[in-house]
Scaffold this motif. Structure first.
Motif, mmCIF file in Angstrom:
data_model
loop_
_atom_site.group_PDB
_atom_site.id
_atom_site.type_symbol
_atom_site.label_atom_id
_atom_site.label_comp_id
_atom_site.label_asym_id
_atom_site.label_seq_id
_atom_site.Cartn_x
_atom_site.Cartn_y
_atom_site.Cartn_z
ATOM 1 N N GLN A 1 0.830 -1.202 0.000
ATOM 2 C CA GLN A 1 0.000 0.000 0.000
ATOM 3 C C GLN A 1 0.862 1.249 0.000
ATOM 4 O O GLN A 1 1.910 1.301 0.647
ATOM 5 C CB GLN A 1 -0.884 0.040 1.257
ATOM 6 N N SER A 2 0.384 2.271 -0.700
ATOM 7 C CA SER A 2 0.992 3.595 -0.610
ATOM 8 C C SER A 2 0.363 4.341 0.561
ATOM 9 O O SER A 2 -0.576 3.848 1.200
ATOM 10 C CB SER A 2 0.754 4.367 -1.902
ATOM 11 N N ILE B 1 -4.771 5.498 3.649
ATOM 12 C CA ILE B 1 -5.803 6.450 4.058
ATOM 13 C C ILE B 1 -7.169 6.033 3.507
ATOM 14 O O ILE B 1 -8.175 6.048 4.225
ATOM 15 C CB ILE B 1 -5.427 7.868 3.581
ATOM 16 N N VAL B 2 -7.192 5.629 2.247
ATOM 17 C CA VAL B 2 -8.456 5.225 1.621
ATOM 18 C C VAL B 2 -8.996 3.957 2.260
ATOM 19 O O VAL B 2 -10.206 3.839 2.523
ATOM 20 C CB VAL B 2 -8.257 5.034 0.111
ATOM 21 N N GLU B 3 -8.118 3.000 2.538
ATOM 22 C CA GLU B 3 -8.575 1.742 3.144
ATOM 23 C C GLU B 3 -9.154 1.963 4.534
ATOM 24 O O GLU B 3 -10.039 1.230 4.980
ATOM 25 C CB GLU B 3 -7.415 0.750 3.228
ATOM 26 N N ASN B 4 -8.664 2.986 5.218
ATOM 27 C CA ASN B 4 -9.163 3.302 6.565
ATOM 28 C C ASN B 4 -10.024 4.564 6.523
ATOM 29 O O ASN B 4 -9.902 5.450 7.373
ATOM 30 C CB ASN B 4 -7.980 3.478 7.512
ATOM 31 N N ASP B 5 -10.887 4.614 5.528
ATOM 32 C CA ASP B 5 -11.682 5.803 5.241
ATOM 33 C C ASP B 5 -12.560 6.219 6.411
ATOM 34 O O ASP B 5 -12.785 7.418 6.615
ATOM 35 C CB ASP B 5 -12.542 5.549 4.002
ATOM 36 N N LEU C 1 0.766 11.315 -3.063
ATOM 37 C CA LEU C 1 0.893 10.340 -1.987
ATOM 38 C C LEU C 1 0.568 8.918 -2.425
ATOM 39 O O LEU C 1 0.663 7.989 -1.627
ATOM 40 C CB LEU C 1 0.010 10.752 -0.804
ATOM 41 N N SER C 2 0.204 8.761 -3.684
ATOM 42 C CA SER C 2 0.026 7.412 -4.215
ATOM 43 C C SER C 2 1.242 6.969 -5.019
ATOM 44 O O SER C 2 1.294 5.848 -5.512
ATOM 45 C CB SER C 2 -1.226 7.347 -5.100
ATOM 46 N N ALA C 3 2.227 7.865 -5.152
ATOM 47 C CA ALA C 3 3.397 7.599 -5.994
ATOM 48 C C ALA C 3 4.665 7.622 -5.167
ATOM 49 O O ALA C 3 4.671 8.019 -3.994
ATOM 50 C CB ALA C 3 3.474 8.644 -7.104
ATOM 51 N N TYR C 4 5.748 7.192 -5.787
ATOM 52 C CA TYR C 4 7.058 7.250 -5.141
ATOM 53 C C TYR C 4 7.594 8.681 -5.190
ATOM 54 O O TYR C 4 7.329 9.433 -6.130
ATOM 55 C CB TYR C 4 8.046 6.313 -5.834
#
Length: 284
Positions: free
Chosen positions: A38-39, A44-48, A67-70
């Protein structure tokens, strides 16, 4: 030790006391989760249910893709992640926003708010200094870390504002540390801060009398020709220990025979300007 830093001048306020670093902070969920699939954004999305407000802030501030990228510098990111209760508390205490929707509609502020919570380097708690973190936030600011010891608990605190509630959530592009209060972006000058803190009233009156308000009330982000400085400042209680309980008594002590306070040769003017150091300096 309390550390404050503001636009227009790096304001450093030091309240000296004993400082200890415990190996295992109590009552702080250390986490140590391995979430390398996970990024930061994925987490954050998974723990919405816990972080939906900050997720909405990231979207409105166009930070979600980052925040979804390197990190292009290859060093990861660190996100100090406020939960929904922390965002609710921030809005409740704000005189600028009445709701999350109000915050999301303020494009400039919401961009700064989201970026203020993200450091441009992956930092695990083992590498937390006592003082300034080693890299700037994505808003171009420096965050500080202190270690708080209380009778029944000990924990890290960011910017003397936000206790860290869960440490070291490892993700593909850095680290997440959850915080129970939101961080407030730097929007005040040094003089603004003096006006809002009655505990420094004697020094503030000296600033007013000497005309140095114009020096302390500058915004280096708005005026590129303005150089940052650091202000070392005494609390009123420090003056009280010297028997000085008002500006008038400070004046009697420093400049009893001269009242041309705006003259750089005046002793009171020299006293105030002596507290200013060139450059933005911070612990560490």
């Amino acid at each position: 030790m309390n550390i404050y830093r503001f636009i227009g001048a790096g304001l450093l306020v030091l309240a000296i006391g004993a400082v200890y670093r415990a190996c295992d902070p109590q009552d702080v969920d250390a986490g140590f989760e391995d979430l390398l699939e996970q990024s930061i954004l994925d987490y954050i999305v998974e723990n919405d249910s816990a972080y939906s407000s900050f997720n909405a802030i990231l979207e409105a501030g166009e930070l979600n893709k980052t925040l979804s990228a390197y990190n292009p510098d290859g060093v990861g990111y660190t996100c100090f992640l406020p939960d929904n209760a922390a965002i609710d508390e921030f809005i409740e205490q704000s005189d600028r926003f009445g709701s999350l929707e109000d915050l999301l509609e303020d494009t400039e502020y919401v961009r700064a708010f989201g970026r203020y919570h993200v450091v441009n380097m992956g930092i695990k708690s083992d590498d937390f200094p006592f003082g300034a973190l080693p890299e700037y936030t994505l808003s171009g600011d420096i965050l500080t870390v202190s270690f708080i010891i209380e009778p029944d608990t000990s924990y890290y605190k960011i910017n003397n504002q936000a206790p860290v509630s869960k440490l070291n959530i490892e993700v593909t592009n850095g680290w997440v540390h959850t915080i129970s209060s939101a961080l407030i972006p730097v929007t005040k000058s040094t003089y603004d801060w003096l006006e809002e803190n009655d505990g420094y009233s004697i020094f503030k009156e000296a600033v007013d009398a000497t005309g140095l308000e114009s020096v302390l009330d500058l915004n280096i982000r708005e005026d590129e020709d303005t150089d940052p400085f650091t202000l070392l400042i005494e609390h009123d209680s420090v003056f009280h220990k010297r028997g000085i309980r008002s500006f008038e008594e400070l004046d009697d002590w420093i400049s009893p025979d001269e009242d041309n306070y705006t003259n750089p040769l005046n002793p009171l003017y020299a006293f105030v300007i002596y507290h200013l150091l060139d450059g933005s300096m911070i612990l560490d």
